[in-house]
Design a protein around this motif. Structure first.
Motif, PDB file in Angstrom:
ATOM      1  N   GLU A   9       0.744  -1.023   0.192  1.00  0.00           N
ATOM      2  CA  GLU A   9       0.187  -0.372   0.499  1.00  0.00           C
ATOM      3  C   GLU A   9       0.658   1.324  -0.222  1.00  0.00           C
ATOM      4  O   GLU A   9       0.357   2.357  -0.750  1.00  0.00           O
ATOM      5  N   GLN A  10       2.256   1.170   0.686  1.00  0.00           N
ATOM      6  CA  GLN A  10       2.774   2.533   0.825  1.00  0.00           C
ATOM      7  C   GLN A  10       3.861   2.741  -0.625  1.00  0.00           C
ATOM      8  O   GLN A  10       3.781   3.126  -0.521  1.00  0.00           O
ATOM      9  N   ILE A  11       4.121   1.316  -1.084  1.00  0.00           N
ATOM     10  CA  ILE A  11       4.353   1.681  -2.721  1.00  0.00           C
ATOM     11  C   ILE A  11       3.591   2.252  -3.211  1.00  0.00           C
ATOM     12  O   ILE A  11       4.263   3.229  -4.377  1.00  0.00           O
ATOM     13  N   LEU A  12       2.463   1.759  -3.327  1.00  0.00           N
ATOM     14  CA  LEU A  12       1.055   2.212  -4.604  1.00  0.00           C
ATOM     15  C   LEU A  12       0.623   3.967  -4.674  1.00  0.00           C
ATOM     16  O   LEU A  12       1.121   4.072  -5.217  1.00  0.00           O
ATOM     17  N   GLU A  13       1.198   3.618  -3.150  1.00  0.00           N
ATOM     18  CA  GLU A  13       0.358   5.526  -2.643  1.00  0.00           C
ATOM     19  C   GLU A  13       2.104   6.329  -3.249  1.00  0.00           C
ATOM     20  O   GLU A  13       1.691   7.135  -4.373  1.00  0.00           O
ATOM     21  N   LEU A  14       2.887   5.772  -3.811  1.00  0.00           N
ATOM     22  CA  LEU A  14       4.160   6.309  -4.005  1.00  0.00           C
ATOM     23  C   LEU A  14       3.719   6.908  -5.144  1.00  0.00           C
ATOM     24  O   LEU A  14       4.291   7.914  -5.867  1.00  0.00           O
ATOM     25  N   VAL A  15       3.693   4.846  -6.091  1.00  0.00           N
ATOM     26  CA  VAL A  15       4.190   5.506  -7.374  1.00  0.00           C
ATOM     27  C   VAL A  15       2.529   6.575  -8.074  1.00  0.00           C
ATOM     28  O   VAL A  15       2.325   6.620  -8.407  1.00  0.00           O
ATOM     29  N   LYS A  16       1.552   6.183  -7.420  1.00  0.00           N
ATOM     30  CA  LYS A  16      -0.135   7.016  -7.770  1.00  0.00           C
ATOM     31  C   LYS A  16       0.948   8.546  -7.197  1.00  0.00           C
ATOM     32  O   LYS A  16       0.130   9.401  -8.220  1.00  0.00           O
ATOM     33  N   GLN A  17       2.152   9.029  -7.041  1.00  0.00           N
ATOM     34  CA  GLN A  17       2.231  10.571  -7.089  1.00  0.00           C
ATOM     35  C   GLN A  17       2.829  10.518  -7.988  1.00  0.00           C
ATOM     36  O   GLN A  17       3.815  12.280  -7.970  1.00  0.00           O
ATOM     37  N   LEU A  18       3.240   9.793  -8.532  1.00  0.00           N
ATOM     38  CA  LEU A  18       4.832   9.741  -9.694  1.00  0.00           C
ATOM     39  C   LEU A  18       3.766  10.294 -10.892  1.00  0.00           C
ATOM     40  O   LEU A  18       2.269  10.289 -11.150  1.00  0.00           O
ATOM     41  N   PRO A  19       4.659  11.093 -12.010  1.00  0.00           N
ATOM     42  CA  PRO A  19       4.088  11.965 -13.195  1.00  0.00           C
ATOM     43  C   PRO A  19       4.076  10.628 -14.170  1.00  0.00           C
ATOM     44  O   PRO A  19       4.742   9.806 -13.925  1.00  0.00           O
ATOM     45  N   GLU A  20       3.117  11.160 -14.902  1.00  0.00           N
ATOM     46  CA  GLU A  20       2.325   9.952 -15.693  1.00  0.00           C
ATOM     47  C   GLU A  20       3.813   9.233 -16.572  1.00  0.00           C
ATOM     48  O   GLU A  20       3.925   8.194 -16.439  1.00  0.00           O
ATOM     49  N   PRO A  21       4.226  10.394 -17.058  1.00  0.00           N
ATOM     50  CA  PRO A  21       5.836   9.743 -17.747  1.00  0.00           C
ATOM     51  C   PRO A  21       6.177   8.376 -17.583  1.00  0.00           C
ATOM     52  O   PRO A  21       7.027   7.445 -17.045  1.00  0.00           O
ATOM     53  N   GLU A  22       6.600   8.915 -16.176  1.00  0.00           N
ATOM     54  CA  GLU A  22       7.375   7.768 -14.974  1.00  0.00           C
ATOM     55  C   GLU A  22       6.069   6.705 -14.655  1.00  0.00           C
ATOM     56  O   GLU A  22       7.285   5.491 -14.554  1.00  0.00           O
ATOM     57  N   LYS A  23       5.059   6.835 -14.136  1.00  0.00           N
ATOM     58  CA  LYS A  23       3.829   5.504 -13.992  1.00  0.00           C
ATOM     59  C   LYS A  23       4.509   4.412 -15.180  1.00  0.00           C
ATOM     60  O   LYS A  23       4.530   3.485 -15.545  1.00  0.00           O
ATOM     61  N   VAL A  24       4.515   5.604 -16.589  1.00  0.00           N
ATOM     62  CA  VAL A  24       4.683   4.308 -17.790  1.00  0.00           C
ATOM     63  C   VAL A  24       6.010   3.653 -17.879  1.00  0.00           C
ATOM     64  O   VAL A  24       5.855   2.338 -18.375  1.00  0.00           O
ATOM     65  N   LYS A  25       6.859   4.522 -17.422  1.00  0.00           N
ATOM     66  CA  LYS A  25       8.331   3.668 -17.564  1.00  0.00           C
ATOM     67  C   LYS A  25       8.483   3.155 -16.632  1.00  0.00           C
ATOM     68  O   LYS A  25       8.807   1.863 -16.553  1.00  0.00           O
ATOM     69  N   LEU A  26       8.070   3.212 -15.303  1.00  0.00           N
ATOM     70  CA  LEU A  26       7.789   1.662 -13.888  1.00  0.00           C
ATOM     71  C   LEU A  26       6.986   0.473 -15.183  1.00  0.00           C
ATOM     72  O   LEU A  26       7.626  -0.648 -14.594  1.00  0.00           O
ATOM     73  N   SER A  27       5.879   1.005 -15.236  1.00  0.00           N
ATOM     74  CA  SER A  27       4.923   0.088 -15.617  1.00  0.00           C
ATOM     75  C   SER A  27       5.869  -0.992 -16.946  1.00  0.00           C
ATOM     76  O   SER A  27       5.802  -2.129 -16.733  1.00  0.00           O
ATOM     77  N   ARG A  28       5.904  -0.214 -17.697  1.00  0.00           N
ATOM     78  CA  ARG A  28       7.388  -1.113 -18.332  1.00  0.00           C
ATOM     79  C   ARG A  28       8.377  -1.562 -18.401  1.00  0.00           C
ATOM     80  O   ARG A  28       8.480  -3.218 -18.561  1.00  0.00           O
ATOM     81  N   GLU A  29       8.445  -1.144 -17.282  1.00  0.00           N
ATOM     82  CA  GLU A  29       9.683  -2.027 -16.390  1.00  0.00           C
ATOM     83  C   GLU A  29       9.313  -3.085 -16.185  1.00  0.00           C
ATOM     84  O   GLU A  29       9.917  -4.363 -15.902  1.00  0.00           O
ATOM     85  N   LEU A  30       8.139  -3.067 -15.087  1.00  0.00           N
ATOM     86  CA  LEU A  30       7.613  -3.655 -14.827  1.00  0.00           C
ATOM     87  C   LEU A  30       7.073  -5.485 -15.377  1.00  0.00           C
ATOM     88  O   LEU A  30       6.652  -6.230 -15.364  1.00  0.00           O
ATOM     89  N   GLU A  31       6.373  -4.945 -16.525  1.00  0.00           N
ATOM     90  CA  GLU A  31       5.920  -6.159 -17.568  1.00  0.00           C
ATOM     91  C   GLU A  31       7.895  -6.355 -17.871  1.00  0.00           C
ATOM     92  O   GLU A  31       7.476  -7.660 -18.370  1.00  0.00           O
ATOM     93  N   LYS A  32       8.387  -5.895 -18.897  1.00  0.00           N
ATOM     94  CA  LYS A  32       9.451  -7.040 -18.920  1.00  0.00           C
ATOM     95  C   LYS A  32      10.100  -7.549 -17.921  1.00  0.00           C
ATOM     96  O   LYS A  32      10.861  -8.780 -18.071  1.00  0.00           O
ATOM     97  N   GLU A  33      10.350  -7.407 -16.687  1.00  0.00           N
ATOM     98  CA  GLU A  33      10.847  -8.001 -15.514  1.00  0.00           C
ATOM     99  C   GLU A  33       9.950  -9.442 -15.009  1.00  0.00           C
ATOM    100  O   GLU A  33      10.465 -10.752 -14.920  1.00  0.00           O
TER     101      GLU A  33
END
Length: 74
Positions: A9-33
């Motif tokens: 939940e804490q990580i999710l809250e941090l992610v929600k605070q990221l700007p949209e381009p950073e969320k997309v980048k994080l999403s791509r990294e998680l998808e690759k992993e």
């Protein structure tokens, strides 16, 4: 190097605070992993010591010969 103990939940809250381009980048990294992990599992499931390179080459040559014969008879 810092070590933080955060729950999901804490990580999710941090992610929600990221700007949209950073969320997309994080999403791509998680998808690759995830894809890398799944690919590793698949490769491990099909790993075998029963096939040698010679056996594979013999089968390839056999199929090539078969295809050639079919092509010539057409």
């Amino acid at each position: 190097m810092y070590h933080l103990s955060l729950d999901f939940e804490q990580i999710l809250e941090l992610v929600k605070q990221l700007p949209e381009p950073e969320k997309v980048k994080l999403s791509r990294e998680l998808e690759k992993e995830t894809l890398n992990h799944k690919l590793t599992e698949i490769l491990e499931a099909f790993q075998t010591n029963e096939l040698s390179l010679d056996t594979i080459n013999e089968e390839v040559e056999s199929v090539r010969t078969e295809l050639y014969v079919q092509q010539c008879s057409s």
